[in-house]
Design an enzyme around this catalytic site. Structure first.
Site, PDB file in Angstrom:
ATOM      1  N   GLU A 120       0.856  -1.186   0.000  1.00 40.55           N
ATOM      2  CA  GLU A 120       0.000   0.000   0.000  1.00 40.55           C
ATOM      3  C   GLU A 120       0.886   1.228   0.000  1.00 40.55           C
ATOM      4  OE1 GLU A 120      -2.330  -0.181   3.531  1.00 40.55           O
ATOM      5  OE2 GLU A 120      -3.727  -1.645   2.716  1.00 40.55           O
ATOM      6  N   LYS A 165       2.364   4.476   1.438  1.00 44.49           N
ATOM      7  CA  LYS A 165       2.516   5.002   2.792  1.00 44.49           C
ATOM      8  C   LYS A 165       2.363   6.509   2.698  1.00 44.49           C
ATOM      9  CE  LYS A 165       5.562   5.020   6.811  1.00 44.49           C
ATOM     10  NZ  LYS A 165       4.723   6.080   7.336  1.00 44.49           N
ATOM     11  N   ARG A 204      -1.764   9.949  11.331  1.00 41.54           N
ATOM     12  CA  ARG A 204      -2.621   8.787  11.546  1.00 41.54           C
ATOM     13  C   ARG A 204      -3.949   9.255  12.138  1.00 41.54           C
ATOM     14  NH1 ARG A 204      -0.340   3.384  12.165  1.00 41.54           N
ATOM     15  NH2 ARG A 204      -2.080   1.952  11.820  1.00 41.54           N
ATOM     16  N   GLU A 214      -5.140   7.564   7.266  1.00 38.40           N
ATOM     17  CA  GLU A 214      -4.102   8.591   7.293  1.00 38.40           C
ATOM     18  C   GLU A 214      -4.760   9.868   6.748  1.00 38.40           C
ATOM     19  OE1 GLU A 214      -1.006   7.409   8.286  1.00 38.40           O
ATOM     20  OE2 GLU A 214       0.176   9.233   8.033  1.00 38.40           O
ATOM     21  N   GLU A 247       5.419   8.750   1.229  1.00 38.65           N
ATOM     22  CA  GLU A 247       6.693   8.496   1.888  1.00 38.65           C
ATOM     23  C   GLU A 247       7.356   7.223   1.401  1.00 38.65           C
ATOM     24  OE1 GLU A 247       7.339   9.570   6.390  1.00 38.65           O
ATOM     25  OE2 GLU A 247       5.440   8.577   6.053  1.00 38.65           O
ATOM     26  N   LYS A 292       2.092  -5.548   3.790  1.00 37.02           N
ATOM     27  CA  LYS A 292       1.352  -6.216   4.863  1.00 37.02           C
ATOM     28  C   LYS A 292       0.992  -7.642   4.480  1.00 37.02           C
ATOM     29  CE  LYS A 292      -0.788  -1.832   6.111  1.00 37.02           C
ATOM     30  NZ  LYS A 292      -2.026  -1.066   6.169  1.00 37.02           N
ATOM     31  N   LYS A 338       7.476  -1.300   6.519  1.00 35.81           N
ATOM     32  CA  LYS A 338       7.398  -0.057   5.752  1.00 35.81           C
ATOM     33  C   LYS A 338       8.697   0.169   5.020  1.00 35.81           C
ATOM     34  CE  LYS A 338       8.248   2.745   9.851  1.00 35.81           C
ATOM     35  NZ  LYS A 338       7.703   3.788  10.693  1.00 35.81           N
TER      36      LYS A 338
END
Lengths: 828, 258
Positions: A474, A476, A481, A529, A628, A633, A653
């Site tokens: 995914e 980032k 958050r 986010e 970023e 996951k 990450k």
């Protein structure tokens, strides 16, 4: 004038206290003088002693007891034997209560038997020790409370931290096992040293008893031993004053209420200094001098008090009273609240005995600094609950051990779902461990700690980790958050990563929330986010832009920075917790129950390929899209559940600045330093750095730095830099308004620094005039790498280079007005 | 049941002014002797004891001893509503949770009634031993106030030396030092201004000026003040009134070893 205010004292008010009355004291003194048996030159000593014989004696005894227990402890530590842990408690309790030789002998017996046991199981040991070493390292322990480190810890060397996390988690498991084994052992032998409490059943718990426990905890770096002390104390509380258990837990973690309620201590040091000065009558100057030397307000307060004769002894502090007063203090606001706070603190301070002042001050400051992690408190709570069952002695050793281990796991997992002791503690007291799981579940309206991801250094790491496992990538997003809750009653709330209620910060999002959810959703918890969004360009703006949003009293019409919510997980839906469902299921439900709204609400962009080339392309794409990096996951199976508050290996990450090739180091000149506090007392706690502009021959401030130093580094720097202290900044130092270190240095030392990012800053002056006419460039999350002995200050990284590095970053051009008030740097 | 009628309401107003800076909450202990109050400041450095004897009231009635817990700030706010010449009547039932105050003006054509909520104050009575002091200085209260305020400019503590010649107040601080000496005098013409010293033994003690200045808020209550001192016991500062007194006790400062 060197004077100290004594407290009002005539003579003991109650016959019970009477050792001697003030008058007879005085007479005694006189007699002494007359007889010439005491040299008359010592009246001041007499003065301080006579009015409070009783108190003095009591204190003396504790001091003696304390040093004794310390001595013994040292012996124990030297002998390097972990399982003798309980003995110091015993020694201390011995001084507190009456020494019982019987009990003691029993204890010794226990230690020997256990020693034998542990020797047999020694393979575990080396690992634990290694772990302990790591957790003692000030840069990786979560307990390090220095502001500086705390702020930095969040992002600083995430790799290291995460590794330490891992090891700690493993260590914790081992420790819990060991502790459980020990308790099981002890209880099956029916030792009853729990009756050694210093108060009676039904009475409120004395604050002194808690402080005593804190004192023991502070004196040991061993987690197992800390757990041991705390469990013992909690059992006493549960058995004698269960109604105080909740407040005891709160005081142990130094909180006043669940985090999301936002009531916090953290009284400013000037206010605390004032309270100390007023309650002891010492001169502010002296207290400040003490503070500069000792660096711990708690100890300053304690020392200021301990020579103080008292006679009308105020009543002993109790836990409910202290907690209530702390809460009152934290809730005070508005007109003359400062004075009221000082007054309330004074009332508490004046009643403090022995070590109480130390911990009270630290509680007020908001930092207990005894090395007691909240994790440990949770485990201790679980074990204490099990061990205080009335029928505990009948349970077999193995079964008890198993139950203790399980209890710790249950309470930990419940707490991560429902971080609210207000609910957990009563449920535990009422229904034991079993009752807890039924009574306390994930509930919308109570934010849970978000799951965190493990950083990786290279894409190949991902493949190594997820070999033969289904996974997904995914984007980032570089934002904040946000946990969005919808309650059954229809009300909505947004919580931050730290469980703060941010609903007031995002009134615009609150307004729109209704649109995002489809009609078939009654209640939910979303993990998202929040990212700054450019509506015209339809693109993501960097985090710096988001951080310019006001935090409080935001009015919808004033909002300049628009926000888009990117949802990536669904934790709760229509009354059911989804935490244990695999990500694939959660994602499916998320897509089914919510609508994307252009520029307002979107699902995190994802990709399911397992080819490293695809991932590389996706990563590059994410960077081009102003993200970023990537989150990777696990998708299916038990490893794909949501693990609240954990930095899990099931989430990885990949940040662009972690990858090799990004983030060249910079060489900077040390021009100033900040006096260290807390753990860094006696050395410099932070430094001001500058880059060099060879064209103008000046040093331009670039950032403060406080991370990346080992204790040895700090000491070395202190010694070396002390030689170069100058009384005022050189005329060729170009400084911003906020650049006011405690000491200045001549430009001598060059350090190699790494950082996460470069950003425009109104405070720092590096490369001023090159990128922006009035603002300089600063470093985000700088960390110290090493001393560059081979470089002269003039050969430090130049302003030109800094400007180039800034331009090279793949950031959106931040318009200068956007960055107003953005200060990427942290306060000490 | 308490009923106490005070002819000069100003007295009560002044009393409150004299103690409210030092103490926030206190019990008024009412008995057939009169109304008494004893409380320590929250640093336990100073103690206030005041007494209004029953003969200061007309009439005074108190069948059973009562402790009325009062927030002094609130009481002084209520008393601000009373005129200086008003007659003040205090009333409280044995079980009541309010103190009622009635203010009547001298012409008896304006009567105001207030009720103040009482609170439970947990306080223990502290036994103050009778002390034979080494030095007792009796002096003008206005003079004492002036000295304290003057010296406060220099330092936060004052050294008081009493010899048979006189009493010396000395302060030393960062900007300099200062001292005021009052000689023992039997000034017959101006009785109020005389300085009288009864001395068993010379004394030299240090006190916090902040507290002393606070004590001088009682100056309007009496033209005279007595300072009683002994080596190791608290200073007693007493303002005597016609039917009662305000006494302040202050622990001396002791030498600091660091």
């Amino acid at each position: 004038m060197s004077l100290r205010q004594s407290r009002l004292s005539f003579g003991p008010p109650k016959p019970a206290l009477v050792a001697s009355t003030a008058n007879s004291d005085k007479n005694e003194a006189k007699v002494n003088k007359d007889a010439g048996s005491e040299p008359t030159s010592k009246p001041s000593e007499e003065k301080s002693k006579t009015p409070s014989n009783d108190v003095e004696m009591e204190e003396e005894e504790t001091v003696r007891g304390g040093s004794k227990s310390k001595k013994r402890e040292r012996r124990l530590v030297d002998s390097d034997d972990e399982d003798t842990a309980q003995e110091p408690t015993n020694a201390a309790e011995e001084t507190k209560v009456h020494a019982s030789t019987q009990e003691h002998r029993e204890e010794e017996l226990a230690t020997t038997t256990k020693k034998l046991k542990l020797d047999a199981a020694s393979p575990k040991k080396p690992k634990t020790q290694a772990i302990e070493k790591i957790s003692q390292n000030p840069l990786t322990t979560p307990e390090v409370t220095d502001d500086l480190i705390e702020a930095a810890e969040k992002e600083e060397a995430e790799l290291q931290a995460a590794q330490a996390d891992d090891i700690e988690q493993a260590a914790e498991a081992v420790e819990i096992k060991q502790a459980a084994a020990k308790w099981a052992d002890m209880f099956s032998r029916s030792s009853d040293n729990l009756e050694a409490a210093s108060w009676k059943k039904g009475e409120p718990v004395p604050y002194a008893a808690l402080c005593q426990t804190f004192e023991l905890i502070e004196a040991t770096p061993k987690r197992l031993q800390i757990l041991d002390y705390l469990v013992k104390f909690l059992i006493q509380v549960i058995k004698l004053s269960p109604e105080s258990l909740l407040t005891v837990i709160y005081l142990s973690i130094n909180k006043l209420c669940p985090e999301y309620e936002g009531l916090e201590l953290g009284i400013g040091e000037s206010l605390l200094l004032k309270a100390i000065a007023e309650s002891t009558g010492r001169e502010m100057k002296k207290i400040k001098a003490d503070y500069a030397e000792i660096g711990d307000l708690g100890i300053v307060a304690m020392n200021s008090r301990s020579n103080q004769p008292t006679m009308f002894k105020p009543k002993a502090l109790t836990i409910p009273h202290v907690f209530k007063t702390l809460k009152d203090i934290a809730s005070l606001s508005g007109n003359s609240s400062q004075k009221q706070k000082v007054d309330k603190i004074k009332v508490l301070l004046v009643s403090c005995r022995n070590k109480e002042a130390k911990f009270l001050m630290r509680s007020l400051e908001g930092k207990l600094r005894i090395g007691l992690a909240e994790r440990t408190v949770v485990v201790a709570l679980a074990q204490a609950i099990v061990l205080s069952r009335p029928d505990i002695k009948k349970i077999s050793k193995d079964k008890l051990q198993h139950e203790l281990e399980q209890a710790a796991d249950v309470v930990k997992s419940v707490y991560s779902e429902l971080p609210c002791y207000d609910l957990i503690v009563p449920a535990l007291l009422k229904g034991d461990i079993k009752g807890l799981q039924e009574a306390c579940k994930l509930t919308p309206g109570i934010p849970l700690k978000p799951m965190l991801a493990h950083p990786t250094k290279a894409l190949t790491d991902i493949l190594d980790r997820f070999e033969n496992i289904a996974f997904t990538c995914e984007y980032k997003y570089d934002g904040e958050r946000a946990q969005i809750h919808k309650l059954d009653d229809g009300s909505m709330r947004i919580y931050s990563r730290n469980s703060e209620n941010m609903s007031a910060k995002y009134p615009d999002v609150m307004e729109r929330l209704v649109k995002f959810a489809k009609a078939n959703t009654r209640s939910f918890v979303l993990d998202c986010e929040a990212v700054a969004w450019d509506r015209e360009q339809k693109c993501i703006l960097p985090f710096q832009v988001l951080s310019t949003r006001k935090r409080k009293d935001v009015k919808e019409e004033d909002i300049k920075v628009q926000v888009c919510i990117f949802a990536f997980d669904l934790l709760y839906l229509n009354g059911e917790s989804l935490l244990r469902e695999p990500l694939s299921k959660r994602r499916e439900l998320l897509l089914d129950h919510f609508n994307e709204v252009d520029g307002e609400f979107a699902f995190a962009k994802s990709m399911n390929s397992t080819q490293i080339e695809d991932i590389q392309i996706f990563l590059d794409q994410s960077v081009t899209d102003n993200c970023e990096g990537l989150m990777v996951k696990t998708l299916d199976g038990t490893e794909a559940s949501y693990e609240p508050s954990k930095r899990s290996r099931n989430w990885l990450k990949v940040k662009k600045d972690y990858l090799a090739g990004v983030g060249d180091s910079i060489d900077l000149v040390v021009i100033g330093a900040y006096i260290g506090k807390g753990k860094r007392t006696g050395v410099y706690g932070g430094f001001l750095l500058a880059c060099y502009d060879p064209d103008r021959e000046e040093y331009q401030s670039i950032c403060k730095i406080g991370t990346g130093f080992s204790e040895q580094d700090l000491e070395d720097h202190y010694k070396e830099l002390k030689e170069h202290v100058i009384p005022a900044p050189r005329s060729y130092y170009i400084l911003g308004e906020g650049n006011r270190p405690d000491v200045w240095f001549a430009p001598e030392k060059v350090w190699e620094i790494k950082c996460a990012d470069l950003s425009i800053s109104p405070v720092y002056k590096a490369a001023i005039g090159i990128v922006d006419a009035t603002k300089g460039i600063s470093l985000r999350f700088p960390r110290f790498i090493r001393l560059r002995e081979d470089k002269s200050p003039e050969s430090a990284t130049s302003s030109e280079q800094i400007a180039e590095m800034y331009k090279d970053q793949k950031l959106n051009t931040v318009k200068s007005d956007m960055s107003k008030g953005v200060d990427m740097d942290f306060d000490y | 049941m308490l009923e106490a009628r005070l002819q000069t309401g100003a007295l009560l107003k002044k009393l409150l002014e004299a103690i409210k800076e030092l103490i926030t909450d206190a019990n008024f202990d009412c008995s057939d002797n009169g109304i008494a109050l004893q409380a320590m400041d929250n640093s336990h450095v100073a103690l206030v004891a005041l007494l209004l004897r029953h003969d200061g009231f007309e009439p005074y009635r108190c069948d059973r001893s009562l402790a009325l817990g009062v927030n002094l700030l609130s009481l002084s706010k209520v008393l601000r509503c009373a005129g200086n010449d008003d007659i003040i009547t205090l009333k409280a039932d044995d079980t009541a949770d309010v103190l009622s105050l009635t203010f009547e003006n001298t012409d008896n054509d304006r009567i105001s009634e207030y009720e103040l909520k009482l609170m439970d104050i947990d306080s223990e009575h502290l036994g103050i031993p009778d002390t034979q002091y080494d030095a007792v200085v009796s002096m003008s209260s206005a003079e004492f106030m002036r000295i304290c305020k003057d010296l406060q400019v220099l330092s936060d503590s004052v050294q008081i030396d009493v010899t048979k010649e006189g009493v010396k107040f000395a302060a030393k601080g960062e900007l300099g030092s200062g001292a005021v000496t009052l000689k023992q005098s039997a000034n017959v013409d101006k009785e109020d201004d005389a300085t009288l010293i009864e001395l068993q033994q010379n004394v030299s003690l240090n006190f916090s000026l902040k507290y002393l200045v606070n004590f001088t808020k009682a100056t309007p209550l009496s033209t005279r003040v007595t300072l009683s001192m002994s080596g190791e016991v608290p200073l007693l500062v007493e303002y005597k009134m016609e039917a009662g007194y305000v006494r302040y006790y202050l622990a001396p400062k002791i030498g600091e070893d660091n």
